[in-house]
Design a protein around this motif. Structure first.
Motif, PDB file in Angstrom:
ATOM      1  N   LEU A 142     -18.504  29.070   3.180  1.00 58.71           N
ATOM      2  CA  LEU A 142     -18.292  27.750   2.597  1.00 58.71           C
ATOM      3  C   LEU A 142     -19.624  27.176   2.163  1.00 58.71           C
ATOM      4  O   LEU A 142     -20.652  27.380   2.819  1.00 58.71           O
ATOM      5  N   ALA A 143     -19.606  26.416   1.067  1.00 56.54           N
ATOM      6  CA  ALA A 143     -20.815  25.751   0.566  1.00 56.54           C
ATOM      7  C   ALA A 143     -20.493  24.298   0.316  1.00 56.54           C
ATOM      8  O   ALA A 143     -19.404  23.965  -0.162  1.00 56.54           O
ATOM      9  N   GLY A 144     -21.487  23.416   0.624  1.00 58.77           N
ATOM     10  CA  GLY A 144     -21.269  21.987   0.425  1.00 58.77           C
ATOM     11  C   GLY A 144     -20.589  21.369   1.626  1.00 58.77           C
ATOM     12  O   GLY A 144     -20.124  22.038   2.547  1.00 58.77           O
ATOM     13  N   GLY A 145     -20.524  20.045   1.640  1.00 58.63           N
ATOM     14  CA  GLY A 145     -19.863  19.341   2.731  1.00 58.63           C
ATOM     15  C   GLY A 145     -20.764  19.209   3.966  1.00 58.63           C
ATOM     16  O   GLY A 145     -21.894  19.710   4.000  1.00 58.63           O
ATOM     17  N   ASN A 146     -20.284  18.544   4.944  1.00 57.16           N
ATOM     18  CA  ASN A 146     -21.006  18.329   6.205  1.00 57.16           C
ATOM     19  C   ASN A 146     -20.260  19.032   7.338  1.00 57.16           C
ATOM     20  O   ASN A 146     -19.058  18.832   7.512  1.00 57.16           O
ATOM     21  N   PHE A 147     -20.978  19.858   8.095  1.00 59.81           N
ATOM     22  CA  PHE A 147     -20.362  20.617   9.180  1.00 59.81           C
ATOM     23  C   PHE A 147     -21.080  20.306  10.507  1.00 59.81           C
ATOM     24  O   PHE A 147     -22.298  20.097  10.520  1.00 59.81           O
ATOM     25  N   LYS A 148     -20.319  20.293  11.553  1.00 64.32           N
ATOM     26  CA  LYS A 148     -20.860  20.187  12.919  1.00 64.32           C
ATOM     27  C   LYS A 148     -20.602  21.497  13.633  1.00 64.32           C
ATOM     28  O   LYS A 148     -19.468  21.955  13.666  1.00 64.32           O
ATOM     29  N   VAL A 149     -21.648  22.092  14.134  1.00 63.90           N
ATOM     30  CA  VAL A 149     -21.504  23.383  14.812  1.00 63.90           C
ATOM     31  C   VAL A 149     -21.660  23.184  16.312  1.00 63.90           C
ATOM     32  O   VAL A 149     -22.359  22.265  16.774  1.00 63.90           O
ATOM     33  N   PRO A 150     -21.025  24.006  17.119  1.00 71.78           N
ATOM     34  CA  PRO A 150     -21.137  23.882  18.584  1.00 71.78           C
ATOM     35  C   PRO A 150     -22.548  24.237  19.067  1.00 71.78           C
ATOM     36  O   PRO A 150     -23.327  24.869  18.344  1.00 71.78           O
ATOM     37  N   LYS A 151     -22.774  23.820  20.230  1.00 76.14           N
ATOM     38  CA  LYS A 151     -24.057  24.145  20.837  1.00 76.14           C
ATOM     39  C   LYS A 151     -24.147  25.643  21.056  1.00 76.14           C
ATOM     40  O   LYS A 151     -23.171  26.285  21.370  1.00 76.14           O
ATOM     41  N   GLY A 152     -25.335  26.118  20.971  1.00 76.82           N
ATOM     42  CA  GLY A 152     -25.563  27.544  21.168  1.00 76.82           C
ATOM     43  C   GLY A 152     -25.376  28.369  19.922  1.00 76.82           C
ATOM     44  O   GLY A 152     -25.508  29.588  19.957  1.00 76.82           O
TER      45      GLY A 152
END
Length: 471
Positions: free
Chosen positions: A458-468
């Motif tokens: 995926l490209a663009g947008g805002n993502f939150k990734v998990p810790k680690g």
């Protein structure tokens, strides 16, 4: 045509009504330079009549028209015979027999009228290709000797027949057949009878001539008396005319004297008028000469101005043509530049159109792949939900969450790519996607059996990734 005088054949000049090719016709001489042509064969019976005139080098043919049913006219025939009969009433043409007609006709050549002669036996009329000879027994009687020929049964005929043709006093004709055994007796009787009748006719003619002379004498005497009276009347009229002429002469003499007097007076008046006219003419000529001088001077000035104007116009025209040529050259150059630019623009437009089509095709392909990957991911999620979640650990990436559904992505996210990996449960795996820098370590036993892993870039947008998460 054979000319006896010079003993040679010639091809004459033919004028008039030339007949078609024909045979079995008769051509009977009438005078030294005329003849009559009748009948003949042209495929069927022919009843045309021609009057022919001959000269030393030419032949003139005149067709005598058939008036139709209004007058007597013989039927068409061929193989007939004709002879010339000469009487006091003029030349006549006698036509006997022929095929298919079996009759006898007599033509008054001068009047061009036909008359059928009847009361003749069949052995005379029913034959063709026979001969005829005429013997003028007396001025009113002709014997026609007929010999030979054929009949309809194609049998030749060897007998002879004598036809008597008599011209009666009432301008009519009578016919009969003279038996051969009575030939001499009938000949003697006919000669004596005709000459006696001829003598009687002559006496009657003399009496009639005398009577006619007496009538003519009386007529001329009456005419002479009328002429004498007319001459006397003419003389009286002339005397009256002479008296009138004398009176008119005297009147004319008086009028002549008066006219002479008037003429003399007119001559005097003319001299006076001429002098006055000459003086006026001199004055007028002087005025005209003066005006002519002025006109010549003005003409000279106008001529000089005109020459100057011509030079000026020539300069203007030259300047105009030069400027016009410059403008034409500029327009031509401009047209050339515009043509080149139009070609370049057309080329760019073609390239843009081609690029647009390629981009559209790429977008279409991406959308199709996106739909397919979304379908696979959804199926994967459903399978994962049915199984207990296992924790995984990796050197590069550790997480224990599910990938969110594609339906939850906002519109600013672009799918850059999709790829499918296969994991086997009995060993460890390292999944790598170098194009997007993706790597996934899967230890042995992370999955219980062979599993498909769908990866979406995926490209663009805002993502939150998990810790680690290691990026």
């Amino acid at each position: 045509m054979y000319v006896c005088v010079c003993d040679q054949w010639i091809s004459p000049v033919v004028t008039g009504d030339r007949p078609p090719p024909i045979d079995d016709f008769t051509l009977t001489p009438v005078t030294n330079n005329t003849a009559v042509m009748f009948g003949g064969y042209t495929g069927n019976g022919w009843n045309k009549l021609y009057m022919i005139s001959f000269t030393k080098t030419s032949v003139d043919i005149l067709e005598v028209p058939n008036p139709g049913e209004s007058v007597q006219w013989p039927e068409g025939r061929w193989g007939h015979s004709s002879v010339l009969i000469t009487t006091s009433s003029g030349p006549h043409l006698l036509v006997v027999g022929g095929s298919p007609a079996h009759d006898v006709w007599l033509l008054d050549i001068n009047k061009r009228k036909w008359k059928e002669l009847i009361n003749l036996p069949d052995n005379v009329t029913n034959r063709y290709d026979h001969s005829l000879s005429v013997w003028s027994v007396t001025p009113t009687t002709n014997w026609i000797i007929e010999f030979g020929g054929d009949r309809g049964d194609f049998k030749e005929i060897s007998d002879t027949a004598v036809i008597e043709l008599r011209y009666t006093s009432n301008n009519d004709w009578s016919t009969s057949v003279i038996p051969l055994d009575q030939y001499q007796d009938q000949l003697r009787i006919r000669i004596l009878s005709d000459w006696e009748n001829l003598a009687t006719d002559k006496q009657l003619q003399i009496f009639q001539d005398r009577l006619q002379l007496q009538k003519e004498r009386e007529f001329y005497e009456e005419q002479l008396q009328r002429e004498i009276k007319e001459k006397e009347q003419i003389q009286q009229d002339r005397n009256k005319e002479q008296q009138q002429l004398h009176q008119e002469k005297a009147t004319l003499s008086q009028q002549l004297d008066d006219a002479t007097t008037l003429l003399e007076q007119a001559e005097k008046d003319k001299s006076t008028l001429e002098l006055e006219y000459n003086e006026m003419l001199k004055v007028k000529v002087a005025e005209i000469l003066e005006e002519k001088t002025q006109v010549d001077e003005k003409k000279q000035i106008i001529t000089e101005d005109y020459e100057k104007l011509k030079l000026k116009v020539a300069d203007i025209e030259e300047q105009y043509f030069n400027e016009k040529q410059i403008i034409i050259d500029d327009i031509q150059n401009l047209k050339t530049d515009v043509s080149k630019k139009d070609k370049f623009i057309a080329k760019l437009a073609s390239q843009v159109e081609e690029q647009s089509q390629n981009e559209q095709q790429i977008i279409t392909d991406l959308k199709e792949k996106e739909l397919y990957i979304a379908k696979l991911v959804k199926e994967r999620q459903e399978r994962v939900l049915k199984q207990p979640i296992k924790e995984t650990s990796s050197i590069g990436l550790q997480f224990n969450y599910l990938i969110p559904s594609m339906d939850s992505l906002d519109s600013s996210v672009i799918i850059a790519g999709q790829k499918l990996f296969i994991l086997q449960g009995d060993r460890s795996h390292s999944l790598q996607w170098e194009k997007y820098g993706f790597r996934l370590e899967c230890p042995q036993g992370a999955v219980s059996k062979d599993t498909e892993v769908a990866v979406t870039a995926l490209a663009g947008g805002n993502f939150k990734v998990p810790k680690g998460t290691v990026l």
